[in-house]
Design a protein around this motif. Structure first.
Motif, mmCIF file in Angstrom:
data_model
loop_
_atom_site.group_PDB
_atom_site.id
_atom_site.type_symbol
_atom_site.label_atom_id
_atom_site.label_comp_id
_atom_site.label_asym_id
_atom_site.label_seq_id
_atom_site.Cartn_x
_atom_site.Cartn_y
_atom_site.Cartn_z
ATOM 1 N N GLY A 1 -1.575 2.782 -2.382
ATOM 2 C CA GLY A 1 -1.713 1.524 -3.086
ATOM 3 C C GLY A 1 -0.889 1.411 -4.353
ATOM 4 N N GLY B 1 -2.206 -5.269 -6.929
ATOM 5 C CA GLY B 1 -3.471 -5.605 -6.280
ATOM 6 C C GLY B 1 -3.694 -4.893 -4.967
ATOM 7 N N TRP C 1 -14.153 1.523 -0.944
ATOM 8 C CA TRP C 1 -13.750 0.355 -0.172
ATOM 9 C C TRP C 1 -14.607 -0.827 -0.621
ATOM 10 N N LEU C 2 -13.981 -1.805 -1.221
ATOM 11 C CA LEU C 2 -14.685 -2.951 -1.785
ATOM 12 C C LEU C 2 -15.510 -3.694 -0.735
ATOM 13 N N GLN D 1 -2.081 -0.599 -7.828
ATOM 14 C CA GLN D 1 -3.075 -1.468 -8.443
ATOM 15 C C GLN D 1 -2.435 -2.584 -9.252
ATOM 16 N N TYR E 1 0.807 -1.204 0.000
ATOM 17 C CA TYR E 1 0.000 0.000 0.000
ATOM 18 C C TYR E 1 0.841 1.255 0.000
ATOM 19 N N ALA F 1 -5.064 -1.817 -3.186
ATOM 20 C CA ALA F 1 -5.992 -0.703 -3.415
ATOM 21 C C ALA F 1 -5.519 0.583 -2.768
ATOM 22 N N ASN F 2 -6.043 1.688 -3.252
ATOM 23 C CA ASN F 2 -5.791 2.994 -2.657
ATOM 24 C C ASN F 2 -6.617 3.096 -1.382
#
Length: 66
Positions: free
Chosen positions: A7, A12, A21-22, A9, A1, A14-15
């Protein structure tokens, strides 16, 4: 991160500084993600960190997007 939580990408990661937020960006959801991991994409860290450190980490990660 990365040091700033922005992050990478391509790897893999994420920011963590935005509001996307997934699995949910609440402190509770972030804590859950750290403790239990997510769908084989992120490993669980409960055994490695312990619950106290997970809560501290979750609070820090939550602060990045606020």
């Amino acid at each position: 991160y990365g040091a700033n939580g922005e992050g990478n990408q391509q790897l893999g990661a994420a920011n963590l500084t935005d509001d996307i937020w997934l699995y949910g960006g609440s402190r509770k959801k972030i804590t859950e993600s750290i403790l239990k991991g997510r769908n084989g994409v992120m490993p669980a860290h409960k055994e490695f960190l312990g619950e106290a450190k997970v809560h501290i980490l979750a609070a820090y990660l939550y602060s990045l997007s606020n």
